[in-house]
Each structure stands twice: as C-alpha cells, then as structure tokens.
Write a protein that holds these residues in place. Structure first.
Motif, PDB file in Angstrom:
ATOM      1  N   ILE A 185       0.811  -1.143  -0.045  1.00 47.92           N
ATOM      2  CA  ILE A 185      -0.057  -0.081   0.024  1.00 47.92           C
ATOM      3  C   ILE A 185       0.742   1.225  -0.003  1.00 47.92           C
ATOM      4  O   ILE A 185       0.159   2.428   0.377  1.00 47.92           O
ATOM      5  N   ASN A 186       1.944   1.181  -0.091  1.00 46.97           N
ATOM      6  CA  ASN A 186       3.085   2.165  -0.033  1.00 46.97           C
ATOM      7  C   ASN A 186       2.921   3.108  -1.538  1.00 46.97           C
ATOM      8  O   ASN A 186       3.511   2.886  -2.437  1.00 46.97           O
ATOM      9  N   THR A 187       2.264   4.198  -1.164  1.00 42.88           N
ATOM     10  CA  THR A 187       1.822   5.245  -2.188  1.00 42.88           C
ATOM     11  C   THR A 187       2.498   6.519  -1.788  1.00 42.88           C
ATOM     12  O   THR A 187       2.761   7.268  -2.744  1.00 42.88           O
ATOM     13  N   VAL A 188       2.629   6.641  -0.408  1.00 48.21           N
ATOM     14  CA  VAL A 188       3.267   7.791   0.021  1.00 48.21           C
ATOM     15  C   VAL A 188       4.622   8.260  -0.708  1.00 48.21           C
ATOM     16  O   VAL A 188       4.745   9.380  -1.063  1.00 48.21           O
ATOM     17  N   GLY A 189       5.501   7.120  -0.437  1.00 47.79           N
ATOM     18  CA  GLY A 189       6.475   7.464  -1.178  1.00 47.79           C
ATOM     19  C   GLY A 189       6.855   7.376  -2.506  1.00 47.79           C
ATOM     20  O   GLY A 189       7.936   7.315  -3.061  1.00 47.79           O
ATOM     21  N   GLY A 190       5.697   7.387  -3.294  1.00 49.22           N
ATOM     22  CA  GLY A 190       5.985   7.230  -4.772  1.00 49.22           C
ATOM     23  C   GLY A 190       6.006   5.847  -5.333  1.00 49.22           C
ATOM     24  O   GLY A 190       6.523   5.626  -6.290  1.00 49.22           O
ATOM     25  N   ASN A 191       5.624   4.901  -4.562  1.00 52.52           N
ATOM     26  CA  ASN A 191       5.860   3.428  -4.798  1.00 52.52           C
ATOM     27  C   ASN A 191       5.032   3.254  -6.200  1.00 52.52           C
ATOM     28  O   ASN A 191       3.863   3.895  -6.194  1.00 52.52           O
ATOM     29  N   GLU A 192       5.440   2.387  -7.192  1.00 53.47           N
ATOM     30  CA  GLU A 192       4.863   2.483  -8.357  1.00 53.47           C
ATOM     31  C   GLU A 192       3.326   1.519  -8.158  1.00 53.47           C
ATOM     32  O   GLU A 192       2.801   1.291  -9.074  1.00 53.47           O
ATOM     33  N   GLN A 193       3.270   0.810  -7.115  1.00 51.33           N
ATOM     34  CA  GLN A 193       1.950  -0.005  -6.904  1.00 51.33           C
ATOM     35  C   GLN A 193       0.938   0.756  -6.353  1.00 51.33           C
ATOM     36  O   GLN A 193       0.343   0.232  -5.535  1.00 51.33           O
ATOM     37  N   GLU A 194       0.618   1.641  -7.208  1.00 53.33           N
ATOM     38  CA  GLU A 194      -0.892   2.350  -7.055  1.00 53.33           C
ATOM     39  C   GLU A 194      -2.177   1.805  -7.433  1.00 53.33           C
ATOM     40  O   GLU A 194      -2.663   2.470  -8.176  1.00 53.33           O
ATOM     41  N   TYR A 195      -2.216   0.549  -7.416  1.00 54.12           N
ATOM     42  CA  TYR A 195      -3.020  -0.244  -8.000  1.00 54.12           C
ATOM     43  C   TYR A 195      -4.359  -0.626  -7.021  1.00 54.12           C
ATOM     44  O   TYR A 195      -3.828  -0.968  -6.009  1.00 54.12           O
ATOM     45  N   ASP A 196      -5.263  -0.149  -7.229  1.00 51.77           N
ATOM     46  CA  ASP A 196      -6.634  -0.182  -6.223  1.00 51.77           C
ATOM     47  C   ASP A 196      -6.943  -1.686  -5.665  1.00 51.77           C
ATOM     48  O   ASP A 196      -6.902  -1.767  -4.452  1.00 51.77           O
ATOM     49  N   VAL A 197      -6.685  -2.667  -6.517  1.00 54.67           N
ATOM     50  CA  VAL A 197      -6.560  -4.176  -6.152  1.00 54.67           C
ATOM     51  C   VAL A 197      -5.842  -4.441  -4.991  1.00 54.67           C
ATOM     52  O   VAL A 197      -6.092  -5.082  -4.006  1.00 54.67           O
ATOM     53  N   GLY A 198      -4.305  -3.946  -5.222  1.00 52.18           N
ATOM     54  CA  GLY A 198      -3.263  -4.277  -4.374  1.00 52.18           C
ATOM     55  C   GLY A 198      -3.571  -3.445  -2.925  1.00 52.18           C
ATOM     56  O   GLY A 198      -3.258  -4.067  -1.918  1.00 52.18           O
ATOM     57  N   ILE A 199      -4.134  -2.359  -3.133  1.00 49.69           N
ATOM     58  CA  ILE A 199      -4.474  -1.403  -1.882  1.00 49.69           C
ATOM     59  C   ILE A 199      -5.402  -2.036  -1.338  1.00 49.69           C
ATOM     60  O   ILE A 199      -5.033  -2.125   0.222  1.00 49.69           O
ATOM     61  N   PHE A 200      -6.517  -2.295  -1.541  1.00 52.16           N
ATOM     62  CA  PHE A 200      -7.681  -3.042  -1.119  1.00 52.16           C
ATOM     63  C   PHE A 200      -7.384  -4.117  -0.503  1.00 52.16           C
ATOM     64  O   PHE A 200      -7.602  -4.192   0.794  1.00 52.16           O
ATOM     65  N   GLN A 201      -6.540  -5.152  -1.062  1.00 56.30           N
ATOM     66  CA  GLN A 201      -6.277  -6.463  -0.500  1.00 56.30           C
ATOM     67  C   GLN A 201      -5.208  -6.416   0.342  1.00 56.30           C
ATOM     68  O   GLN A 201      -5.102  -7.004   1.564  1.00 56.30           O
ATOM     69  N   GLY A 202      -4.407  -5.363   0.217  1.00 52.55           N
ATOM     70  CA  GLY A 202      -3.282  -5.016   1.454  1.00 52.55           C
ATOM     71  C   GLY A 202      -3.807  -4.582   2.616  1.00 52.55           C
ATOM     72  O   GLY A 202      -3.270  -5.025   3.662  1.00 52.55           O
ATOM     73  N   LEU A 203      -4.696  -3.746   2.714  1.00 56.06           N
ATOM     74  CA  LEU A 203      -5.363  -3.188   3.933  1.00 56.06           C
ATOM     75  C   LEU A 203      -6.257  -4.203   4.498  1.00 56.06           C
ATOM     76  O   LEU A 203      -5.993  -4.272   5.750  1.00 56.06           O
ATOM     77  N   GLU A 204      -6.680  -4.944   3.684  1.00 56.11           N
ATOM     78  CA  GLU A 204      -7.416  -6.110   4.298  1.00 56.11           C
ATOM     79  C   GLU A 204      -6.477  -7.086   4.985  1.00 56.11           C
ATOM     80  O   GLU A 204      -6.671  -7.586   6.078  1.00 56.11           O
ATOM     81  N   ALA A 273      -8.241  -0.977   9.173  1.00 54.44           N
ATOM     82  CA  ALA A 273      -6.873  -1.309   9.471  1.00 54.44           C
ATOM     83  C   ALA A 273      -6.416  -0.265  10.534  1.00 54.44           C
ATOM     84  O   ALA A 273      -5.716  -0.768  11.527  1.00 54.44           O
ATOM     85  N   LYS A 274      -6.596   1.159  10.657  1.00 53.88           N
ATOM     86  CA  LYS A 274      -6.168   1.982  11.341  1.00 53.88           C
ATOM     87  C   LYS A 274      -6.614   1.782  12.949  1.00 53.88           C
ATOM     88  O   LYS A 274      -6.321   1.906  13.818  1.00 53.88           O
ATOM     89  N   ARG A 275      -8.224   1.305  12.904  1.00 55.26           N
ATOM     90  CA  ARG A 275      -8.878   1.211  14.222  1.00 55.26           C
ATOM     91  C   ARG A 275      -8.184   0.027  14.711  1.00 55.26           C
ATOM     92  O   ARG A 275      -8.002  -0.157  16.056  1.00 55.26           O
ATOM     93  N   ARG A 276      -7.759  -1.095  13.957  1.00 56.17           N
ATOM     94  CA  ARG A 276      -7.463  -2.283  14.926  1.00 56.17           C
ATOM     95  C   ARG A 276      -6.105  -2.089  15.345  1.00 56.17           C
ATOM     96  O   ARG A 276      -5.816  -2.650  16.518  1.00 56.17           O
ATOM     97  N   ILE A 277      -5.316  -1.346  14.588  1.00 61.78           N
ATOM     98  CA  ILE A 277      -3.913  -0.961  15.021  1.00 61.78           C
ATOM     99  C   ILE A 277      -3.998  -0.212  16.421  1.00 61.78           C
ATOM    100  O   ILE A 277      -3.283  -0.359  17.565  1.00 61.78           O
TER     101      ILE A 277
END
Length: 296
Positions: A185-204, A273-277
């Motif tokens: 889910i690393n998009t803050v640092g400009g990581n190339e993996q700004e794909y919704d599917v990856g972010i969605f599953q990553g957070l889950e 994810a934020k609430r759980r942590i």
C-alpha cells in the motif's frame, strides 16, 4: 489425460534435488516452452482437485521441483533500494511465475504446506521477489512478467499465512512478511504499486494479520486454516517492521482514496486497519461493547 502429462514435470530436473524420475533431454527453447506449458496446465487442473494435488505432492515430489528454481532465481538477484535487479538469464521469468502460481494451488495441501515452510530460504526468496524488477529498459511483455512475479509472490505469502499454523506465523514475521504488507500500500513514497486491487487487499491483509497475531485463530466455516492461540511475543517484531515501513502514514494516505469499481471501499478498509492497530493500545481492562471482538 492429465495423468499422462504429469511425468513431463521431470524433464531436466535440477541435479541438486536428486530426482529419481528425472527425464534427461537436450535443452532447447522448445523444451523450455514445453516445461512452462506443463507447469501452467498443472496449475489449472490442480486448482480444485484435491486428489490430483495429492498425486503431485506424494507421487511426484513436486514441491522441490518448484521451490528450488525459485530460490536460485531469487539468490541470483540483488536487493538494492527496494528494487531487485536481475543478474542472470539462467531462468525464464515465465517459468518462475508459473511455478509460484502452481504452488499457490498446492498450499492448502497439508503435506505440501509443511514442505514449503520447511524449505530453507524459501520464504525469504518469496519476499525478495515481491519487489522483483528488471534493471534495464524492458518491453511490455518483460514488464508484465516482472509484475506477475511480484503479484504471484505476494499471493503465495498470503496463502501461506492463511493456511499456516502457529510456527508458520513465526516464520513469516521473522522473514519480514509485515514489511511486504506495508509495501503493497506504499503510495506515499511514490511507490509504483498504486493499484486499487493491491491497496484494497493489502489493507485487508494488514487487518487480518494484525488480528491473528493478537487474538489467535479458530478453524471454522470461514477459516479453514489451523487454529492457534494468540501470539503476543510476535507483536514487538511486527510493530517494529510496520513502523519502519511507515505503516501509519501509509494507512492515513488511503483515508482519502475513493478507489474505483469494486474497490471503491478502500477508505473504509483503511479506517478498519487504522482502528485495529490503534485499539491495541487501548487499556485492555476497559469494558467493551458486545461487538468489539468481531469488529476489532
């Protein structure tokens, strides 16, 4: 029919696995393509076929045939600034991605899972390959292959977690699996993996892994993996890894992500994810609502 082409996985087996069923032939581009096609067909046939998985694992000892080339491929790459740079052409990338895909289908086989977990350096190799990238200008096909290797490696790690026992979770944390979850889910640092599917599953996956470490897991209708108790000892390492990767900042960044299509619930997943942590730090003696254990 499928039983007839299974022996073809033994074409030119790696010498270091000492396969007794090895079929030695002169290597060529055609033979390599045949080998890849066999692996791909096995992945397709084995997806929902428990009996066929047993044949592959027990009768053909397929796990080392898949893990050994993956480990060697990863070892011939160098990790540098989160980019694995290819140093060798000795393996065809499509063979590696196909092998990982077949492993994904076999992980829920108990014997296969035990072999995978007990294979030295395999988890570490998978984690390296989640960041695989060519170190030179590539065409579209090569770029797609590198994406496929990364995605299949992440998927394999997720399956290992899902079907793994207590010791598996220890091995995953020890080898840096929490870092992989954050990098997805690393998009803050400009990581190339700004794909919704990856972010969605990553957070889950972050939410689920966090919950499993703190609360343990019970086998039930929704979870077919083995049960095990809470793993509080692992939490310190887990916390250090996600903090090093900027987990809190990355999750915060997704609170404004509306997503697209079926992945338009990214914002809610980020909140979850934020609430759980954050709720880990709530005084455990405080009374909770009846829904707490299910939601957090």
């Amino acid at each position: 029919m499928k039983e007839r082409f299974v022996p073809l996985i033994h074409i030119n087996c790696p010498s270091y696995i000492k396969c007794q069923q090895c079929i030695s032939v002169v290597s060529s581009a055609s033979i390599q393509q045949l080998h890849i096609a066999v692996i791909q067909q096995l992945a397709e046939v084995s997806e929902d076929n428990k009996e066929f998985k047993n044949i592959l694992v027990k009768d053909h000892n397929i796990i080392p045939h898949l893990t050994s080339p993956i480990i060697q491929f990863a070892s011939q790459s160098q990790l540098n600034k989160k980019i694995i740079q290819q140093q060798s052409e000795s393996f065809d990338q499509s063979f590696i991605s196909s092998s990982i895909n077949l492993l994904n289908n076999l992980i829920n086989n108990k014997e296969a899972h035990e072999q995978i977990i007990n294979t030295p350096n395999f988890l570490n190799s998978l984690i390296k390959l989640t960041q695989f990238k060519f170190n030179y200008d590539t065409n579209k096909e090569e770029d797609n292959q590198s994406i496929l290797i990364r995605n299949k490696s992440k998927e394999c790690l997720d399956y290992i977690h899902r079907w793994g026992d207590e010791q598996t979770q220890v091995e995953l944390v020890t080898n840096g699996y929490p870092r992989v979850l954050i990098n997805i889910i690393n998009t803050v640092g400009g990581n190339e993996q700004e794909y919704d599917v990856g972010i969605f599953q990553g957070l889950e996956n972050i939410s689920n892994f966090f919950s499993v470490i703190l609360k343990g897991r019970q086998t039930n209708y929704f979870n077919h993996g083995p049960s095990f108790p809470p793993q509080p000892v692992l939490f310190k390492s887990f916390q250090e890894q996600i903090e090093d990767e900027g987990a809190y900042e990355e999750i915060e960044a997704q609170l404004v992500n509306k997503g697209r299509g079926v992945y338009n619930d990214i914002k809610n997943n980020a909140n979850y994810a934020k609430r759980r942590i954050l709720n880990f730090f709530v005084d455990q003696s405080n009374p909770r609502r009846w829904w707490y254990n299910d939601k957090f």
